[in-house]
Enzyme design. Structure first.
Site, PDB file in Angstrom:
ATOM      1  N   HIS A 112       0.783  -1.075   0.076  1.00  0.00           N
ATOM      2  CA  HIS A 112       0.077  -0.139   0.014  1.00  0.00           C
ATOM      3  C   HIS A 112       0.787   1.399   0.016  1.00  0.00           C
ATOM      4  O   HIS A 112       0.405   2.515   0.159  1.00  0.00           O
ATOM      5  CB  HIS A 112      -1.192   0.217   1.153  1.00  0.00           C
ATOM      6  N   CYS A 123       4.154  12.696 -12.966  1.00  0.00           N
ATOM      7  CA  CYS A 123       4.991  11.702 -13.885  1.00  0.00           C
ATOM      8  C   CYS A 123       4.937  10.348 -13.116  1.00  0.00           C
ATOM      9  O   CYS A 123       5.766   9.465 -13.401  1.00  0.00           O
ATOM     10  CB  CYS A 123       6.176  12.285 -14.001  1.00  0.00           C
ATOM     11  N   GLU A 207      -8.319 -10.285  17.796  1.00  0.00           N
ATOM     12  CA  GLU A 207      -9.571 -10.881  17.944  1.00  0.00           C
ATOM     13  C   GLU A 207      -9.921 -11.446  16.536  1.00  0.00           C
ATOM     14  O   GLU A 207      -9.043 -11.042  15.632  1.00  0.00           O
ATOM     15  CB  GLU A 207     -10.759  -9.678  18.433  1.00  0.00           C
TER      16      GLU A 207
END
Length: 238
Positions: A112, A123, A207
């Site tokens: 990411h 560019c 969790e």
């Protein structure tokens, strides 16, 4: 666990949460305070680049004071431990921070992007940059200004290094997801791909994630506690 020499680890926001970097999707997460369409899309940047730069400048300032925690340190130890045994760690992160690198990991794939890198909107040139994003920054590659944006993957953009990630996943003996929500694709689909190829899978999280049911092994608790313990157990078995 004997015979496991190539480990693919995917990390998400839960790994860096205990370093003071907020997660995105919990009740107190980043997206509860900001409209993602305004600060995390190409369209939002086109509409209001100043707002987007202010948002990411604040995140850069927050990152500057963050330090790796015990989970980051443990993964660096896993990388070194596997290398000593002739194995390999492929560390792929959804996080845009650099805490894995600060902990000593030598090879990190940022699917990411990276917050401490600036990209030219005109560019696509990139350069290391930990300072504030500025509207008058001139790109050294194309000599245009006004296009400085964070080198992060926004909603609607394609994650980086997907071919490299797919190759590494197909070669792995073990796939481990740490601190992820299990709801952000394509990363959320990696565990199903691994299972289809007969690769052992493990989820380590605070969790159960949205796709916890797919994993063979599950370990739950704070990352700074359970990741070091899991790494120690894994290395002891190799």
């Amino acid at each position: 666990m004997r015979g496991i020499m190539k480990v693919f680890v995917l990390t998400g926001a839960g790994v860096s949460a205990e370093s003071g970097l907020g997660t995105f999707r919990d009740k107190d997460g980043v997206w509860t305070k900001y409209d993602l369409n305004e600060v995390a899309t190409p369209q939002g940047f086109a509409r209001n680049p100043a707002l987007v730069r202010d948002f990411y400048n604040a995140r850069r300032a927050n990152l500057a004071g963050a330090r790796p925690n015990a989970a980051h340190d443990a993964l660096a130890q896993l990388e070194a431990g596997l290398a000593r045994r002739g194995g390999e760690l492929f560390l792929c992160t959804q996080n845009v921070d650099d805490l894995h690198e600060k902990a000593g990991c030598r090879r990190v794939i940022h699917m990411h992007g990276e917050l401490a890198v600036t990209r030219c909107h005109h560019c696509e040139a990139t350069w290391p940059d930990t300072g504030p994003l500025k509207p008058d920054t001139v790109c050294a590659a194309c000599a245009r200004d006004g296009g400085a944006r964070p080198h992060v993957v926004w909603f609607g953009e394609i994650p980086l290094f997907m071919d490299q990630i797919e190759d590494a996943l197909s070669a792995a003996d073990l796939f481990v997801s740490i601190g992820t929500s299990g709801s952000v694709y394509p990363a959320a689909g990696f565990v199903a791909e691994a299972r289809a190829m007969g690769i052992a899978t493990c989820e380590i999280n605070l969790e159960p994630s949205a796709n916890a049911y797919v994993f063979d092994e599950k370990v739950y608790g704070p990352a700074t506690e359970v990741v070091p313990a899991w790494v120690e157990r894994l290395l002891a078995r190799l």
